[in-house]
Design a protein around this motif. Structure first.
Motif, PDB file in Angstrom:
ATOM      1  N   ILE A 129       0.852  -1.183   0.000  1.00 55.39           N
ATOM      2  CA  ILE A 129       0.000   0.000   0.000  1.00 55.39           C
ATOM      3  C   ILE A 129       0.890   1.236   0.000  1.00 55.39           C
ATOM      4  O   ILE A 129       1.656   1.474   0.932  1.00 55.39           O
ATOM      5  N   ASN A 130       0.804   1.993  -1.072  1.00 46.90           N
ATOM      6  CA  ASN A 130       1.572   3.229  -1.215  1.00 46.90           C
ATOM      7  C   ASN A 130       0.868   4.349  -0.449  1.00 46.90           C
ATOM      8  O   ASN A 130      -0.295   4.669  -0.730  1.00 46.90           O
ATOM      9  N   ILE A 131       1.545   4.910   0.528  1.00 49.25           N
ATOM     10  CA  ILE A 131       1.032   6.084   1.248  1.00 49.25           C
ATOM     11  C   ILE A 131       1.601   7.289   0.512  1.00 49.25           C
ATOM     12  O   ILE A 131       2.771   7.640   0.666  1.00 49.25           O
ATOM     13  N   VAL A 132       0.782   7.908  -0.321  1.00 48.16           N
ATOM     14  CA  VAL A 132       1.304   8.840  -1.318  1.00 48.16           C
ATOM     15  C   VAL A 132       0.589  10.184  -1.261  1.00 48.16           C
ATOM     16  O   VAL A 132      -0.631  10.257  -1.086  1.00 48.16           O
ATOM     17  N   ASN A 133       1.357  11.252  -1.411  1.00 47.38           N
ATOM     18  CA  ASN A 133       0.786  12.591  -1.538  1.00 47.38           C
ATOM     19  C   ASN A 133      -0.186  12.599  -2.703  1.00 47.38           C
ATOM     20  O   ASN A 133       0.108  12.081  -3.783  1.00 47.38           O
ATOM     21  N   ILE A 134      -1.343  13.195  -2.520  1.00 45.18           N
ATOM     22  CA  ILE A 134      -2.396  13.101  -3.539  1.00 45.18           C
ATOM     23  C   ILE A 134      -1.959  13.662  -4.883  1.00 45.18           C
ATOM     24  O   ILE A 134      -2.303  13.121  -5.938  1.00 45.18           O
ATOM     25  N   GLU A 135      -1.134  14.727  -4.893  1.00 36.83           N
ATOM     26  CA  GLU A 135      -0.724  15.288  -6.179  1.00 36.83           C
ATOM     27  C   GLU A 135       0.312  14.408  -6.864  1.00 36.83           C
ATOM     28  O   GLU A 135       0.349  14.320  -8.093  1.00 36.83           O
ATOM     29  N   ASN A 136       1.160  13.725  -6.098  1.00 39.19           N
ATOM     30  CA  ASN A 136       2.055  12.733  -6.701  1.00 39.19           C
ATOM     31  C   ASN A 136       1.241  11.589  -7.301  1.00 39.19           C
ATOM     32  O   ASN A 136       1.564  11.070  -8.377  1.00 39.19           O
ATOM     33  N   TYR A 137       0.185  11.204  -6.584  1.00 35.72           N
ATOM     34  CA  TYR A 137      -0.696  10.155  -7.092  1.00 35.72           C
ATOM     35  C   TYR A 137      -1.364  10.585  -8.390  1.00 35.72           C
ATOM     36  O   TYR A 137      -1.382   9.835  -9.377  1.00 35.72           O
ATOM     37  N   ILE A 138      -1.909  11.794  -8.411  1.00 38.80           N
ATOM     38  CA  ILE A 138      -2.609  12.277  -9.604  1.00 38.80           C
ATOM     39  C   ILE A 138      -1.665  12.310 -10.803  1.00 38.80           C
ATOM     40  O   ILE A 138      -2.035  11.886 -11.908  1.00 38.80           O
ATOM     41  N   ALA A 139      -0.450  12.800 -10.620  1.00 41.31           N
ATOM     42  CA  ALA A 139       0.515  12.828 -11.724  1.00 41.31           C
ATOM     43  C   ALA A 139       0.800  11.419 -12.228  1.00 41.31           C
ATOM     44  O   ALA A 139       0.900  11.181 -13.445  1.00 41.31           O
ATOM     45  N   GLY A 140       0.922  10.458 -11.314  1.00 44.33           N
ATOM     46  CA  GLY A 140       1.148   9.077 -11.711  1.00 44.33           C
ATOM     47  C   GLY A 140      -0.043   8.495 -12.452  1.00 44.33           C
ATOM     48  O   GLY A 140       0.118   7.745 -13.425  1.00 44.33           O
ATOM     49  N   VAL A 141      -1.244   8.826 -12.014  1.00 44.21           N
ATOM     50  CA  VAL A 141      -2.459   8.353 -12.679  1.00 44.21           C
ATOM     51  C   VAL A 141      -2.542   8.906 -14.096  1.00 44.21           C
ATOM     52  O   VAL A 141      -2.830   8.168 -15.050  1.00 44.21           O
ATOM     53  N   VAL A 142      -2.308  10.207 -14.253  1.00 43.34           N
ATOM     54  CA  VAL A 142      -2.403  10.817 -15.580  1.00 43.34           C
ATOM     55  C   VAL A 142      -1.419  10.149 -16.536  1.00 43.34           C
ATOM     56  O   VAL A 142      -1.764   9.814 -17.664  1.00 43.34           O
ATOM     57  N   GLN A 143      -0.193   9.931 -16.078  1.00 42.50           N
ATOM     58  CA  GLN A 143       0.783   9.257 -16.934  1.00 42.50           C
ATOM     59  C   GLN A 143       0.312   7.856 -17.295  1.00 42.50           C
ATOM     60  O   GLN A 143       0.413   7.436 -18.453  1.00 42.50           O
ATOM     61  N   SER A 144      -0.240   7.117 -16.346  1.00 41.97           N
ATOM     62  CA  SER A 144      -0.690   5.749 -16.596  1.00 41.97           C
ATOM     63  C   SER A 144      -1.916   5.703 -17.499  1.00 41.97           C
ATOM     64  O   SER A 144      -2.042   4.801 -18.342  1.00 41.97           O
ATOM     65  N   GLU A 145      -2.831   6.657 -17.332  1.00 41.16           N
ATOM     66  CA  GLU A 145      -4.068   6.656 -18.110  1.00 41.16           C
ATOM     67  C   GLU A 145      -3.860   7.173 -19.535  1.00 41.16           C
ATOM     68  O   GLU A 145      -4.502   6.706 -20.467  1.00 41.16           O
ATOM     69  N   VAL A 146      -2.975   8.153 -19.692  1.00 43.22           N
ATOM     70  CA  VAL A 146      -2.755   8.730 -21.020  1.00 43.22           C
ATOM     71  C   VAL A 146      -1.718   7.924 -21.779  1.00 43.22           C
ATOM     72  O   VAL A 146      -1.766   7.822 -23.004  1.00 43.22           O
ATOM     73  N   ARG A 147      -0.775   7.341 -21.057  1.00 48.62           N
ATOM     74  CA  ARG A 147       0.245   6.482 -21.641  1.00 48.62           C
ATOM     75  C   ARG A 147       1.061   7.195 -22.717  1.00 48.62           C
ATOM     76  O   ARG A 147       1.179   6.753 -23.854  1.00 48.62           O
ATOM     77  N   GLY A 148       1.639   8.315 -22.353  1.00 49.39           N
ATOM     78  CA  GLY A 148       2.524   9.023 -23.277  1.00 49.39           C
ATOM     79  C   GLY A 148       2.162  10.481 -23.378  1.00 49.39           C
ATOM     80  O   GLY A 148       1.235  10.962 -22.732  1.00 49.39           O
ATOM     81  N   VAL A 149       2.881  11.206 -24.216  1.00 47.08           N
ATOM     82  CA  VAL A 149       2.656  12.642 -24.355  1.00 47.08           C
ATOM     83  C   VAL A 149       1.929  12.979 -25.646  1.00 47.08           C
ATOM     84  O   VAL A 149       1.847  14.123 -26.039  1.00 47.08           O
ATOM     85  N   GLN A 150       1.408  11.953 -26.343  1.00 47.49           N
ATOM     86  CA  GLN A 150       0.587  12.187 -27.513  1.00 47.49           C
ATOM     87  C   GLN A 150      -0.778  11.565 -27.289  1.00 47.49           C
ATOM     88  O   GLN A 150      -0.899  10.517 -26.681  1.00 47.49           O
ATOM     89  N   VAL A 151      -1.798  12.242 -27.771  1.00 49.97           N
ATOM     90  CA  VAL A 151      -3.157  11.730 -27.693  1.00 49.97           C
ATOM     91  C   VAL A 151      -3.731  11.767 -29.100  1.00 49.97           C
ATOM     92  O   VAL A 151      -3.922  12.834 -29.671  1.00 49.97           O
ATOM     93  N   GLY A 152      -3.950  10.594 -29.673  1.00 48.77           N
ATOM     94  CA  GLY A 152      -4.481  10.540 -31.022  1.00 48.77           C
ATOM     95  C   GLY A 152      -3.555  11.165 -32.042  1.00 48.77           C
ATOM     96  O   GLY A 152      -4.001  11.750 -33.020  1.00 48.77           O
ATOM     97  N   GLY A 153      -2.245  11.046 -31.836  1.00 49.22           N
ATOM     98  CA  GLY A 153      -1.299  11.597 -32.786  1.00 49.22           C
ATOM     99  C   GLY A 153      -1.021  13.063 -32.586  1.00 49.22           C
ATOM    100  O   GLY A 153      -0.158  13.641 -33.262  1.00 49.22           O
ATOM    101  N   ILE A 154      -1.744  13.696 -31.672  1.00 49.69           N
ATOM    102  CA  ILE A 154      -1.530  15.114 -31.401  1.00 49.69           C
ATOM    103  C   ILE A 154      -0.626  15.250 -30.185  1.00 49.69           C
ATOM    104  O   ILE A 154      -0.920  14.681 -29.136  1.00 49.69           O
ATOM    105  N   PRO A 155       0.483  15.985 -30.299  1.00 54.38           N
ATOM    106  CA  PRO A 155       1.311  16.206 -29.103  1.00 54.38           C
ATOM    107  C   PRO A 155       0.503  16.959 -28.054  1.00 54.38           C
ATOM    108  O   PRO A 155       0.084  18.092 -28.264  1.00 54.38           O
ATOM    109  N   ALA A 156       0.218  16.297 -26.966  1.00 52.40           N
ATOM    110  CA  ALA A 156      -0.629  16.886 -25.933  1.00 52.40           C
ATOM    111  C   ALA A 156       0.115  18.006 -25.212  1.00 52.40           C
ATOM    112  O   ALA A 156       1.298  17.883 -24.904  1.00 52.40           O
TER     113      ALA A 156
END
Length: 391
Positions: free
Chosen positions: A128-155
């Protein structure tokens, strides 16, 4: 307001190191019986269930953990330090980092920020990771988006701000999903994907720039901020995908999702594969000439909820492993062609549509209000203004 307050009262009474930490079960879908734990940055003090110090890990130090019936066995360089009911791994400052490397080579190692709690459940290590919520959110966004492009568009930054806001909203709304198990959220699709610390600078900037920002409905309740990859040109009503009709999750025309990589798809089946599948899964009468013809001809110019014979399209999507429920069926020779649109369940925000809207000059709030009707973006502190908070 009462609903929000009750959610947050429960959120702040969990046993964390600070009021801005979450308890997130990591490696929740894996069975791990042995793993190495190493300190990447900073220093970690490891204690047992009674708060007694077991060992201090400095940078590059590591220990090996084993799941035993009596608890967590801790070994360092071949020397056993003991077997403990639970161990807590606390960093000496914010943003310390640790790495977990399972001994099973099929499970990749991961690096996380902040702190960790380890116990044994069902003969396997539970992390169980006891994690600062903003560190968690940044990790979630990276995991959910899976990269810096969305549909071929540099996000860009504003797209990631949107993703951070809706990920934070979802996390806070679902904060008690696993409360009975001793943590807030897990790291799988059951909650939100969270596979380690974020390493993309623009995502971290977006999380920090939107810290504390969430989306609420007209009654100031946190929304169910569902999202998917691409709507195919039309989003779906919430009750068409799940059960409950939600006022802000209404079907809308979404031309911004057109022309993106996830906007169209195609699958082919033999006629026998398609018809036999319909018969096997739903008892469809493929020997009836009219029904057989109908099964080979189905058109969705706009989203529907059911196929012929009242078969739910969401069931067909699941059973035939399709990208979406937004498809038409046609016969071509001895083949059945499914011409599909969109990627995902179709409810709420389309990631590719949102990325395109941002590129065309729409603001973060305009994009959110397009996909979620009648909502507003607020800072969570503002929801409690003038109310007594008993944390």
């Amino acid at each position: 307001m009462k609903n929000i307050l009750s959610i947050f009262l429960l959120f702040f009474v969990v046993n964390t190191s600070s009021a801005t930490d979450l308890l997130v079960r990591i490696f929740s879908t894996e069975t791990i019986r042995q793993a190495d734990l190493s300190c990447v940055t900073g220093q970690y003090r490891i204690t047992d269930e009674n708060g007694n110090e077991i060992i201090v890990l400095n940078e590059n130090d590591s220990i090996t953990l084993y799941a035993k019936i009596a608890g967590v066995r801790v070994v360092k360089h071949g020397s056993e330090l003991g077997v403990f009911e639970k161990i807590t791994v606390m960093g000496d400052r914010l943003n310390t980092m640790f790495r977990i490397t399972p001994k099973d080579p099929s499970i990749r190692s991961r690096i996380y920020y902040d702190h960790l709690e380890i116990s044994v459940v069902n003969n396997a290590l539970r992390f169980i990771n006891i994690v600062n919520i903003e560190n968690y959110i940044a990790g979630v966004v990276q995991s959910e988006v899976r990269g810096v492009q969305v549909g071929g568009i540099p996000a860009d930054l504003d797209f990631f701000k949107i993703q951070a806001i809706i990920s934070r909203t979802y996390a806070m709304r679902m904060i008690n999903k696993h409360r009975s198990e001793g943590f807030n959220l897990c790291d799988g699709v059951h909650c939100q994907a969270y596979f380690g610390r974020n390493v993309i600078p623009v995502i971290l900037e977006a999380a920090r720039a939107t810290a504390g920002m969430v989306v609420v409905d007209e009654n100031s309740n946190l929304i169910l901020a569902s999202f998917h990859a691409n709507s195919g040109g039309q989003t779906k009503n919430s009750e068409d995908a799940w059960v409950t009709a939600v006022p802000y999750l209404r079907s809308i025309a979404d031309t911004f999702s057109f022309g993106m990589p996830g906007s169209t798809w195609q699958r082919e089946f033999s006629i026998d594969e398609w018809l036999n599948g319909l018969q096997r899964h739903y008892g469809y009468d493929i020997n009836d000439p009219v029904k057989r013809t109908n099964a080979l001809n189905f058109v969705q110019d706009e989203r529907k909820t059911h196929f012929h014979e009242n078969i739910r399209l969401r069931d067909i999507r699941r059973d035939f492993n399709l990208r979406s429920t937004f498809f038409s069926v046609r016969q071509e020779g001895n083949r059945v062609i499914l011409d599909g649109r969109g990627f995902g369940h179709g409810v709420g925000l389309s990631q590719e549509g949102a990325a395109r809207k941002i590129r065309e000059g729409f603001s973060v709030e305009e994009v959110l209000q397009f996909y979620y009707q009648g909502v507003r973006v607020v800072r969570i502190d503002d929801l409690f203004e003038g109310q007594e908070q008993q944390f």
